[in-house]
Design an enzyme around this catalytic site. Structure first.
Site, short mmCIF file in Angstrom:
data_model
loop_
_atom_site.label_atom_id
_atom_site.label_comp_id
_atom_site.label_asym_id
_atom_site.label_seq_id
_atom_site.Cartn_x
_atom_site.Cartn_y
_atom_site.Cartn_z
CG HIS A 244 108.17 41.67 98.17
ND1 HIS A 244 107.76 40.78 99.13
CD2 HIS A 244 109.49 41.88 98.40
CE1 HIS A 244 108.78 40.44 99.90
NE2 HIS A 244 109.84 41.11 99.47
CB ALA A 245 102.57 41.64 99.12
#
Length: 85
Positions: free
Chosen positions: A15-16
């Site tokens: 994820h980010a």
């Protein structure tokens, strides 16, 4: 060229936050990094590319490195993913 495979353990997958931190790490090296999941492979030029793989917990991704500092970069990335993904 050198490479390694890693099975994602993080419940959120890639994820980010970890993708951004990983990108910052790879920018400190000269070698070209590619990340693959199944048949899809992207050159790691930015966070969105690696996130587009949709790697989730339990998926295996392959990191490939090619260039003058490929061994050192592979070791650093492997250490990062084992601690963060």
């Amino acid at each position: 060229m050198v490479s390694f495979e890693y099975t994602i353990k993080d419940e959120h997958g890639i994820h980010a936050r970890p993708a951004t931190d990983l990108f910052k790490l790879t920018k400190t090296y000269e070698s070209v990094v590619k990340v693959a999941k199944g048949e899809k492979e992207v050159q790691f030029k930015g966070v969105m590319g690696v996130m587009s793989l949709g790697a989730k917990q339990g998926d295996t991704v392959k990191f490939s490195f090619e260039g003058p500092d490929e061994e050192a970069e592979m070791a650093a990335v492997k250490e990062f993913v084992e601690a963060n993904l």
